[in-house]
Structure formats: C-alpha cells, structure tokens
Design a protein around this motif. Structure first.
Motif, PDB file in Angstrom:
ATOM      1  N   ASP A  59     -19.663-112.785 -43.391  1.00  0.00           N
ATOM      2  CA  ASP A  59     -20.300-114.044 -42.990  1.00  0.00           C
ATOM      3  C   ASP A  59     -21.785-113.860 -42.729  1.00  0.00           C
ATOM      4  N   MET A  60     -22.117-112.797 -42.011  1.00  0.00           N
ATOM      5  CA  MET A  60     -23.526-112.549 -41.708  1.00  0.00           C
ATOM      6  C   MET A  60     -24.296-112.235 -42.988  1.00  0.00           C
ATOM      7  N   ALA A  61     -23.698-111.457 -43.877  1.00  0.00           N
ATOM      8  CA  ALA A  61     -24.365-111.105 -45.136  1.00  0.00           C
ATOM      9  C   ALA A  61     -24.646-112.358 -45.965  1.00  0.00           C
ATOM     10  N   ALA A  62     -23.683-113.264 -46.049  1.00  0.00           N
ATOM     11  CA  ALA A  62     -23.887-114.510 -46.800  1.00  0.00           C
ATOM     12  C   ALA A  62     -24.987-115.350 -46.161  1.00  0.00           C
ATOM     13  N   ASP A  63     -24.962-115.437 -44.842  1.00  0.00           N
ATOM     14  CA  ASP A  63     -25.971-116.218 -44.126  1.00  0.00           C
ATOM     15  C   ASP A  63     -27.362-115.622 -44.309  1.00  0.00           C
ATOM     16  N   ILE A  64     -27.475-114.329 -44.159  1.00  0.00           N
ATOM     17  CA  ILE A  64     -28.783-113.671 -44.284  1.00  0.00           C
ATOM     18  C   ILE A  64     -29.277-113.736 -45.730  1.00  0.00           C
ATOM     19  N   THR A  65     -28.383-113.629 -46.693  1.00  0.00           N
ATOM     20  CA  THR A  65     -28.780-113.767 -48.097  1.00  0.00           C
ATOM     21  C   THR A  65     -29.403-115.134 -48.328  1.00  0.00           C
ATOM     22  N   GLN A  66     -28.762-116.168 -47.822  1.00  0.00           N
ATOM     23  CA  GLN A  66     -29.288-117.523 -47.975  1.00  0.00           C
ATOM     24  C   GLN A  66     -30.641-117.660 -47.269  1.00  0.00           C
ATOM     25  N   ARG A  67     -30.740-117.136 -46.062  1.00  0.00           N
ATOM     26  CA  ARG A  67     -32.009-117.204 -45.324  1.00  0.00           C
ATOM     27  C   ARG A  67     -33.122-116.447 -46.044  1.00  0.00           C
ATOM     28  N   THR A  68     -32.759-115.340 -46.666  1.00  0.00           N
ATOM     29  CA  THR A  68     -33.758-114.550 -47.387  1.00  0.00           C
ATOM     30  C   THR A  68     -34.337-115.340 -48.550  1.00  0.00           C
ATOM     31  N   ALA A 115     -34.715-110.071 -41.899  1.00  0.00           N
ATOM     32  CA  ALA A 115     -33.876-111.184 -41.423  1.00  0.00           C
ATOM     33  C   ALA A 115     -32.607-110.644 -40.756  1.00  0.00           C
ATOM     34  N   LEU A 116     -32.021-109.596 -41.331  1.00  0.00           N
ATOM     35  CA  LEU A 116     -30.833-108.982 -40.740  1.00  0.00           C
ATOM     36  C   LEU A 116     -31.150-108.383 -39.373  1.00  0.00           C
ATOM     37  N   LEU A 117     -32.247-107.655 -39.274  1.00  0.00           N
ATOM     38  CA  LEU A 117     -32.622-107.056 -37.993  1.00  0.00           C
ATOM     39  C   LEU A 117     -32.883-108.136 -36.938  1.00  0.00           C
TER      40      LEU A 117
END
Length: 188
Positions: free
Chosen positions: A60-69, A97-99
């Motif tokens: 979930d976090m990876a998908a969210d951060i990918t979109q934010r990136t 963004a992940l950090l």
C-alpha cells in the motif's frame, strides 16, 4: 499510389529515427508539459519505481509513494536538469517521498545520510519461504542499496540517490549480499 508512398516514407522515417532517451523525453516534458511524453516515461519506469519502493515498504505504501512521486515529477518538472539521468532523479524523488512518509509514521529517526536502525523484526530466517522475504529482513540501508543495484544503478548513482559516499554504498552492498547468502545457505 501516393498514399502508399506517403505511408512508406513515414515508416522509413520512423525506422531510421532513433528512439528518444529518457533524458530527452523528460527535457521535452519539462519544456512542453505534454501529457503524452509523461505517459511514455510513466509506462517505461512506473513498475521499476514501484518495485523499488515495495522492497523498502509494504504494498500500500509503495503504491501511494509511487503515485506521489509521479505527481512530484509533474510539479517539479522545471527542476529537472538534463545533465543527470532521469531514472536517478525519479528514484531520488521516490526515495525522498518514502523517507518523508516513514518519518511521519515515526519509523524513521533521521534524514538522508543518517538512515539507521530501521530493521524488520528479528524472526528466525529459517522460517522465511522466499528471497523477497529474506530481502525484507535486511536493515533498511542494505535493502535500499541492494534494491537499487538490482534496478541497474551503478555504485556512483546509488551514492547520489542515497546521499552517502561510494565506499558506504559498497559496504552496504557487501553486507547485504553476505546476509542474503548466509540466510539462503541456512535454508538448504
């Protein structure tokens, strides 16, 4: 006949023209803001960015951060410098963004050059069924360096993305490979 000839000329022209590099595409997008150009970059690199973030977090976090990136790419297109590699810039945006997200969740204590003490729980490695789970067990810094190397980044590029010296990256990679090898041997 003239339509066929026109079609042939277009095909021959396309055949001889070299595909644009990621850097050229991003430079074009920064100049024009044309969605088709961004779409090509997204199609080419979205999965690699997602996988890199997935190794360092959950789905979930990876998908969210990918979109934010990708939203950051849109917002910060004017900051892209064509001297650097687009993929390095993209992964740097994703990593930052992940950090930021990890800091918000109080799982991260420091920034860029002092990422430390973020480790998975200390379950016994013998119970882990696959390589991906073994990778998840590595300390954050080692997992990050190993994942970036698997995405095709050089030690120099990893050093730039992670804001650490080359020798630090080499050390992290050596420890990651050593721990993975030992874990795989213990499963045999």
């Amino acid at each position: 006949m003239s339509y066929a000839r026109a079609g042939l000329l277009i095909s021959v022209k396309d055949w001889f023209s070299a595909p644009l590099s990621d850097e050229s595409l991003m430079e074009q997008y920064a100049r024009t803001g044309e969605p088709k150009v961004l779409s090509r970059l997204y199609d080419q690199h979205s999965n690699a960015l997602y996988y890199y973030l997935l190794v360092l977090s959950n789905a979930d976090m990876a998908a969210d951060i990918t979109q934010r990136t990708w939203l950051k790419v849109i917002e910060k297109k004017h900051l892209y410098r064509h001297e650097g590699k687009f993929l390095g810039w993209l992964f740097t945006l994703g990593r930052n963004a992940l950090l930021d997200e990890l800091r918000k969740q109080h799982q991260q204590n420091s920034h860029c050059n002092q990422v430390e003490n973020l480790v998975s729980d200390s379950a016994v490695l013998d119970d882990i069924p696959d390589f991906h789970q073994l990778l998840k067990r590595l300390p954050f810094e080692q997992k990050e360096a190993f994942s970036l190397q698997q995405e095709g980044f050089s030690v120099h590029e990893i050093s730039t993305i992670c804001c650490v010296p080359h020798e630090t990256v080499k050390t992290r990679l050596r420890y990651a490979r050593e721990k993975l090898r030992k874990a795989l041997e213990s499963q045999s």
